[in-house]
Design an enzyme around this catalytic site. Structure first.
Site, PDB file in Angstrom:
ATOM      1  N   LYS A  11       0.698  -1.378   0.027  1.00 18.71           N
ATOM      2  CA  LYS A  11      -0.127  -0.077  -0.091  1.00 18.71           C
ATOM      3  C   LYS A  11       0.890   1.339   0.054  1.00 18.71           C
ATOM      4  O   LYS A  11       2.045   1.118   0.282  1.00 18.71           O
ATOM      5  CB  LYS A  11      -0.900  -0.102   1.184  1.00 18.71           C
ATOM      6  CG  LYS A  11      -2.032  -1.176   1.108  1.00 18.71           C
ATOM      7  CD  LYS A  11      -2.948  -0.985   2.288  1.00 18.71           C
ATOM      8  CE  LYS A  11      -4.060  -2.153   2.278  1.00 18.71           C
ATOM      9  NZ  LYS A  11      -5.021  -2.007   3.337  1.00 18.71           N
ATOM     10  N   TYR A  51     -12.343  -1.962  -3.829  1.00 21.52           N
ATOM     11  CA  TYR A  51     -12.757  -2.210  -2.622  1.00 21.52           C
ATOM     12  C   TYR A  51     -14.383  -1.966  -2.493  1.00 21.52           C
ATOM     13  O   TYR A  51     -15.010  -1.647  -1.398  1.00 21.52           O
ATOM     14  CB  TYR A  51     -12.433  -0.963  -1.581  1.00 21.52           C
ATOM     15  CG  TYR A  51     -11.010  -1.315  -1.182  1.00 21.52           C
ATOM     16  CD1 TYR A  51     -10.820  -2.524  -0.198  1.00 21.52           C
ATOM     17  CD2 TYR A  51      -9.841  -0.542  -1.447  1.00 21.52           C
ATOM     18  CE1 TYR A  51      -9.470  -2.893   0.157  1.00 21.52           C
ATOM     19  CE2 TYR A  51      -8.524  -1.077  -0.767  1.00 21.52           C
ATOM     20  CZ  TYR A  51      -8.319  -2.147  -0.163  1.00 21.52           C
ATOM     21  OH  TYR A  51      -7.150  -2.483   0.305  1.00 21.52           O
ATOM     22  N   ARG A  87      -2.321 -14.010   4.635  1.00 20.78           N
ATOM     23  CA  ARG A  87      -2.791 -13.549   5.666  1.00 20.78           C
ATOM     24  C   ARG A  87      -1.902 -13.693   6.766  1.00 20.78           C
ATOM     25  O   ARG A  87      -2.064 -12.734   7.909  1.00 20.78           O
ATOM     26  CB  ARG A  87      -4.331 -13.977   5.643  1.00 20.78           C
ATOM     27  CG  ARG A  87      -5.270 -13.815   4.630  1.00 20.78           C
ATOM     28  CD  ARG A  87      -5.637 -12.362   4.411  1.00 20.78           C
ATOM     29  NE  ARG A  87      -6.363 -11.747   5.622  1.00 20.78           N
ATOM     30  CZ  ARG A  87      -7.007 -10.716   5.365  1.00 20.78           C
ATOM     31  NH1 ARG A  87      -7.293 -10.126   4.475  1.00 20.78           N
ATOM     32  NH2 ARG A  87      -7.230 -10.211   6.691  1.00 20.78           N
ATOM     33  N   THR A  93      -5.517  -6.988  10.816  1.00 15.25           N
ATOM     34  CA  THR A  93      -5.769  -5.664  10.023  1.00 15.25           C
ATOM     35  C   THR A  93      -5.485  -4.488  10.755  1.00 15.25           C
ATOM     36  O   THR A  93      -4.726  -3.516  10.358  1.00 15.25           O
ATOM     37  CB  THR A  93      -7.498  -5.353   9.773  1.00 15.25           C
ATOM     38  OG1 THR A  93      -7.958  -6.636   9.196  1.00 15.25           O
ATOM     39  CG2 THR A  93      -7.868  -4.214   9.151  1.00 15.25           C
ATOM     40  N   ARG A 104       2.135  -6.342   9.227  1.00 18.52           N
ATOM     41  CA  ARG A 104       1.532  -5.154   9.783  1.00 18.52           C
ATOM     42  C   ARG A 104       2.030  -4.777  11.051  1.00 18.52           C
ATOM     43  O   ARG A 104       2.307  -3.353  11.441  1.00 18.52           O
ATOM     44  CB  ARG A 104       0.080  -5.475   9.711  1.00 18.52           C
ATOM     45  CG  ARG A 104      -0.517  -5.422   8.543  1.00 18.52           C
ATOM     46  CD  ARG A 104      -1.926  -5.851   8.146  1.00 18.52           C
ATOM     47  NE  ARG A 104      -2.673  -5.364   7.148  1.00 18.52           N
ATOM     48  CZ  ARG A 104      -3.776  -5.881   6.678  1.00 18.52           C
ATOM     49  NH1 ARG A 104      -4.451  -6.865   7.426  1.00 18.52           N
ATOM     50  NH2 ARG A 104      -4.480  -5.322   5.787  1.00 18.52           N
ATOM     51  N   ASN A 114      -2.100   0.243   6.664  1.00 17.49           N
ATOM     52  CA  ASN A 114      -1.820  -0.904   7.244  1.00 17.49           C
ATOM     53  C   ASN A 114      -0.940  -1.718   6.110  1.00 17.49           C
ATOM     54  O   ASN A 114      -0.883  -2.769   6.199  1.00 17.49           O
ATOM     55  CB  ASN A 114      -2.706  -1.675   7.876  1.00 17.49           C
ATOM     56  CG  ASN A 114      -3.901  -2.231   6.834  1.00 17.49           C
ATOM     57  OD1 ASN A 114      -3.872  -1.674   5.827  1.00 17.49           O
ATOM     58  ND2 ASN A 114      -4.950  -2.789   7.266  1.00 17.49           N
ATOM     59  N   HIS A 117      -2.232  -5.431   1.647  1.00 20.13           N
ATOM     60  CA  HIS A 117      -3.389  -5.912   1.283  1.00 20.13           C
ATOM     61  C   HIS A 117      -3.574  -7.407   0.999  1.00 20.13           C
ATOM     62  O   HIS A 117      -2.448  -7.922   0.463  1.00 20.13           O
ATOM     63  CB  HIS A 117      -4.303  -5.454   0.062  1.00 20.13           C
ATOM     64  CG  HIS A 117      -5.573  -6.319  -0.513  1.00 20.13           C
ATOM     65  ND1 HIS A 117      -6.717  -6.232   0.276  1.00 20.13           N
ATOM     66  CD2 HIS A 117      -5.472  -7.060  -1.278  1.00 20.13           C
ATOM     67  CE1 HIS A 117      -7.491  -6.909  -0.444  1.00 20.13           C
ATOM     68  NE2 HIS A 117      -6.765  -7.669  -1.263  1.00 20.13           N
ATOM     69  N   GLU A 128      -9.917 -10.387  -7.313  1.00 21.36           N
ATOM     70  CA  GLU A 128      -8.976  -9.400  -7.255  1.00 21.36           C
ATOM     71  C   GLU A 128      -7.902  -9.577  -8.266  1.00 21.36           C
ATOM     72  O   GLU A 128      -7.401  -8.500  -8.635  1.00 21.36           O
ATOM     73  CB  GLU A 128      -8.426  -9.513  -5.718  1.00 21.36           C
ATOM     74  CG  GLU A 128      -9.580  -9.084  -4.676  1.00 21.36           C
ATOM     75  CD  GLU A 128      -8.961  -8.978  -3.377  1.00 21.36           C
ATOM     76  OE1 GLU A 128     -10.149  -8.658  -2.364  1.00 21.36           O
ATOM     77  OE2 GLU A 128      -7.917  -9.320  -3.095  1.00 21.36           O
TER      78      GLU A 128
HETATM   79  P1  ADP Z   1      -8.066  -6.717   5.748  1.00 20.55           P
HETATM   80  O1  ADP Z   1      -7.407  -5.575   4.793  1.00 20.55           O
HETATM   81  O2  ADP Z   1      -7.256  -7.172   6.776  1.00 20.55           O
HETATM   82  O3  ADP Z   1      -8.711  -7.798   4.748  1.00 20.55           O
HETATM   83  P2  ADP Z   1     -10.641  -5.434   5.812  1.00 20.55           P
HETATM   84  O4  ADP Z   1     -10.958  -6.200   4.625  1.00 20.55           O
HETATM   85  O5  ADP Z   1     -11.820  -5.534   6.864  1.00 20.55           O
HETATM   86  O6  ADP Z   1      -9.386  -5.864   6.322  1.00 20.55           O
HETATM   87  O7  ADP Z   1     -10.478  -3.870   5.395  1.00 20.55           O
HETATM   88  C1  ADP Z   1     -10.165  -3.512   4.382  1.00 20.55           C
HETATM   89  C2  ADP Z   1      -9.050  -2.136   4.308  1.00 20.55           C
HETATM   90  O8  ADP Z   1      -9.894  -1.298   4.913  1.00 20.55           O
HETATM   91  C3  ADP Z   1      -8.086  -2.681   5.629  1.00 20.55           C
HETATM   92  O9  ADP Z   1      -6.775  -3.245   5.431  1.00 20.55           O
HETATM   93  C4  ADP Z   1      -7.852  -1.012   5.983  1.00 20.55           C
HETATM   94  O10 ADP Z   1      -6.905  -0.283   5.234  1.00 20.55           O
HETATM   95  C5  ADP Z   1      -9.183  -0.464   5.822  1.00 20.55           C
HETATM   96  N1  ADP Z   1      -9.974  -0.515   7.215  1.00 20.55           N
HETATM   97  C6  ADP Z   1     -10.523  -1.255   7.732  1.00 20.55           C
HETATM   98  N2  ADP Z   1     -11.067  -1.255   8.921  1.00 20.55           N
HETATM   99  C7  ADP Z   1     -11.039   0.221   8.982  1.00 20.55           C
HETATM  100  C8  ADP Z   1     -11.271   1.062  10.254  1.00 20.55           C
HETATM  101  N3  ADP Z   1     -12.037   0.790  11.016  1.00 20.55           N
HETATM  102  N4  ADP Z   1     -11.018   2.297   9.895  1.00 20.55           N
HETATM  103  C9  ADP Z   1     -10.104   2.664   8.950  1.00 20.55           C
HETATM  104  N5  ADP Z   1      -9.747   2.111   7.774  1.00 20.55           N
HETATM  105  C10 ADP Z   1     -10.224   0.583   8.023  1.00 20.55           C
HETATM  106 MG    MG Z   2     -10.068  -7.628   3.224  1.00 22.08          MG
END
Ligand code: ADP
Ligand code: MG
Length: 139
Positions: A11, A51, A87, A93, A104, A114, A117, A128
């Site tokens: 990212k 997204y 993962r 996350t 992370r 973070n 992805h 994706e």
């Molecule tokens: P992951 O990337 O671990 O699969 P998610 O799919 O739940 O997590 O969320 C996608 C992305 O959205 C996260 O990697 C992060 O960049 C962002 N995100 C998730 N939750 C939050 C939050 N509470 N506040 C701000 N950004 C968030």
């Molecule tokens: Mg996700």
């Protein structure tokens, strides 16, 4: 164990911190192979498309602003159980909850910014990967 392919994104926070090589090396050290790779700077529209499953979430605007705020490296990782392996290497996350040694925990600043992805299922990995790569680019 089945050989799988999964989508990874380094990212904009991580590319800004010059971490591309270190993150790629980690994937290789963990036994995953780079099957495709490109550096891109997503438009807001492109980030919104990627997204789309999160469109109803309160953080959608912040997330797509961030993902279009600078370059990313998009890549396809291949290996045994690649979806789950990626993962595990990434960690939770929220970096505050991520296990020691995960990407992370090591590199992320916040739950939003973070570092990486990773696809969350084999089905989503295929969707994706197709968002960024033609099948002819997967080698
Ligand atoms: P992951 O990337 O671990 O699969 P998610 O799919 O739940 O997590 O969320 C996608 C992305 O959205 C996260 O990697 C992060 O960049 C962002 N995100 C998730 N939750 C939050 C939050 N509470 N506040 C701000 N950004 C968030
Ligand atoms: Mg996700």
């Amino acid at each position: 164990m089945a050989t799988e392919r999964t989508l990874s994104i380094i990212k904009p926070d991580a590319t800004r911190k010059n971490l591309v090589g270190r993150i790629l090396a980690r994937f290789e050290e963990e036994g995953l192979r780079v099957a495709a790779l490109r550096k891109i700077w997503m438009s807001k529209r492109q980030a919104e498309g990627f997204y789309a499953v999160h469109a109803a979430r309160p953080f959608f605007g912040e997330l797509t602003e961030f993902m279009s705020s600078g370059p990313c490296v998009v890549l396809v990782l291949e290996g045994d159980d690649a979806v789950a392996a990626n993962r595990r290497i990434m960690g939770a996350t929220n970096p505050a909850e991520a296990a020691e040694g995960t990407l992370r925990k090591l590199y992320a600043d916040s739950i939003g910014e973070n570092a990486v992805h990773g696809s969350d299922s084999l089905e989503n990995a295929a969707i994706e990967i197709a968002y960024f790569f033609a099948s002819s680019e997967l080698t």
